[in-house]
Design a protein around this motif. Structure first.
Motif, PDB file in Angstrom:
ATOM      1  N   LEU A   1       0.853  -1.178   0.000  1.00 51.67           N
ATOM      2  CA  LEU A   1       0.000   0.000   0.000  1.00 51.67           C
ATOM      3  C   LEU A   1       0.889   1.228   0.000  1.00 51.67           C
ATOM      4  O   LEU A   1       1.757   1.369   0.864  1.00 51.67           O
ATOM      5  N   VAL A   2       0.697   2.119  -0.963  1.00 54.97           N
ATOM      6  CA  VAL A   2       1.415   3.385  -1.017  1.00 54.97           C
ATOM      7  C   VAL A   2       0.462   4.450  -0.484  1.00 54.97           C
ATOM      8  O   VAL A   2      -0.635   4.635  -1.015  1.00 54.97           O
ATOM      9  N   VAL A   3       0.881   5.136   0.588  1.00 55.61           N
ATOM     10  CA  VAL A   3       0.054   6.165   1.214  1.00 55.61           C
ATOM     11  C   VAL A   3       0.698   7.510   0.952  1.00 55.61           C
ATOM     12  O   VAL A   3       1.865   7.721   1.281  1.00 55.61           O
ATOM     13  N   GLY A   4      -0.069   8.420   0.377  1.00 55.20           N
ATOM     14  CA  GLY A   4       0.449   9.741   0.026  1.00 55.20           C
ATOM     15  C   GLY A   4       0.874   9.758  -1.426  1.00 55.20           C
ATOM     16  O   GLY A   4       0.411   8.968  -2.239  1.00 55.20           O
TER      17      GLY A   4
ATOM     18  N   VAL B   1       4.932   4.954   3.046  1.00 61.23           N
ATOM     19  CA  VAL B   1       4.355   6.269   3.298  1.00 61.23           C
ATOM     20  C   VAL B   1       5.255   7.309   2.654  1.00 61.23           C
ATOM     21  O   VAL B   1       6.444   7.379   2.965  1.00 61.23           O
ATOM     22  N   ILE B   2       4.693   8.105   1.756  1.00 63.66           N
ATOM     23  CA  ILE B   2       5.455   9.179   1.116  1.00 63.66           C
ATOM     24  C   ILE B   2       5.256  10.417   1.985  1.00 63.66           C
ATOM     25  O   ILE B   2       4.223  11.083   1.921  1.00 63.66           O
ATOM     26  N   VAL B   3       6.231  10.677   2.838  1.00 62.63           N
ATOM     27  CA  VAL B   3       6.065  11.622   3.937  1.00 62.63           C
ATOM     28  C   VAL B   3       5.892  13.071   3.509  1.00 62.63           C
ATOM     29  O   VAL B   3       5.304  13.860   4.245  1.00 62.63           O
TER      30      VAL B   3
ATOM     31  N   HIS C   1       9.229   4.521   4.940  1.00 61.39           N
ATOM     32  CA  HIS C   1       8.978   5.920   4.628  1.00 61.39           C
ATOM     33  C   HIS C   1       9.832   6.347   3.446  1.00 61.39           C
ATOM     34  O   HIS C   1      11.033   6.053   3.403  1.00 61.39           O
ATOM     35  N   ALA C   2       9.204   7.045   2.514  1.00 63.48           N
ATOM     36  CA  ALA C   2       9.916   7.602   1.349  1.00 63.48           C
ATOM     37  C   ALA C   2       9.836   9.115   1.444  1.00 63.48           C
ATOM     38  O   ALA C   2       8.821   9.657   1.884  1.00 63.48           O
ATOM     39  N   VAL C   3      10.866   9.793   1.014  1.00 62.17           N
ATOM     40  CA  VAL C   3      10.894  11.247   1.117  1.00 62.17           C
ATOM     41  C   VAL C   3      10.593  11.935  -0.212  1.00 62.17           C
ATOM     42  O   VAL C   3      10.586  13.153  -0.285  1.00 62.17           O
ATOM     43  N   SER C   4      10.334  11.160  -1.252  1.00 65.84           N
ATOM     44  CA  SER C   4      10.060  11.736  -2.556  1.00 65.84           C
ATOM     45  C   SER C   4       8.871  11.012  -3.193  1.00 65.84           C
ATOM     46  O   SER C   4       8.767   9.790  -3.091  1.00 65.84           O
ATOM     47  N   PRO C   5       7.983  11.755  -3.850  1.00 64.69           N
ATOM     48  CA  PRO C   5       6.859  11.113  -4.526  1.00 64.69           C
ATOM     49  C   PRO C   5       7.228  10.464  -5.844  1.00 64.69           C
ATOM     50  O   PRO C   5       6.389   9.854  -6.500  1.00 64.69           O
TER      51      PRO C   5
END
Length: 94
Positions: free
Chosen positions: A17-20, A61-63, A87-91
């Motif tokens: 699941l990718v959130v954001g 989660v794309i923060v 957590h990922a910092v880039s979309p």
């Protein structure tokens, strides 16, 4: 996103699941998983977010593109269900 080669709790398919993220990149998020990985996207905080987490094997989660409330809800459900959260910092889908 790190590619996961193991099968998930739902048989031979690993559900991520990718959130954001960005709505315009949703198609790319869904296409970036390797064979055996199904990618779902939730880019809004809703009542369905918790059940989506519980039906996933892992969550990204794309923060930079998600609300604090959504992150808290994801973490809470993931902890209850034993789902891994990254957590990922880039979309970017790359």
């Amino acid at each position: 996103m790190q590619h996961v080669a193991t099968s998930g709790q739902h048989g031979n398919v690993h559900r991520v699941l990718v959130v954001g993220g960005l709505a315009r990149l949703e198609r790319e998020y869904r296409c970036c998983g390797p064979e055996g990985v199904t990618v779902e996207v939730a880019n809004v905080n809703s009542a369905r977010l918790g059940p989506s987490v519980s039906h996933s094997d892992s969550v990204v989660v794309i923060v930079t593109n998600v609300s604090h409330a959504a992150v808290q809800q994801v973490r809470r459900y993931a902890r209850r269900c034993g789902v891994t959260v990254a957590h990922a910092v880039s979309p970017s889908a790359r």
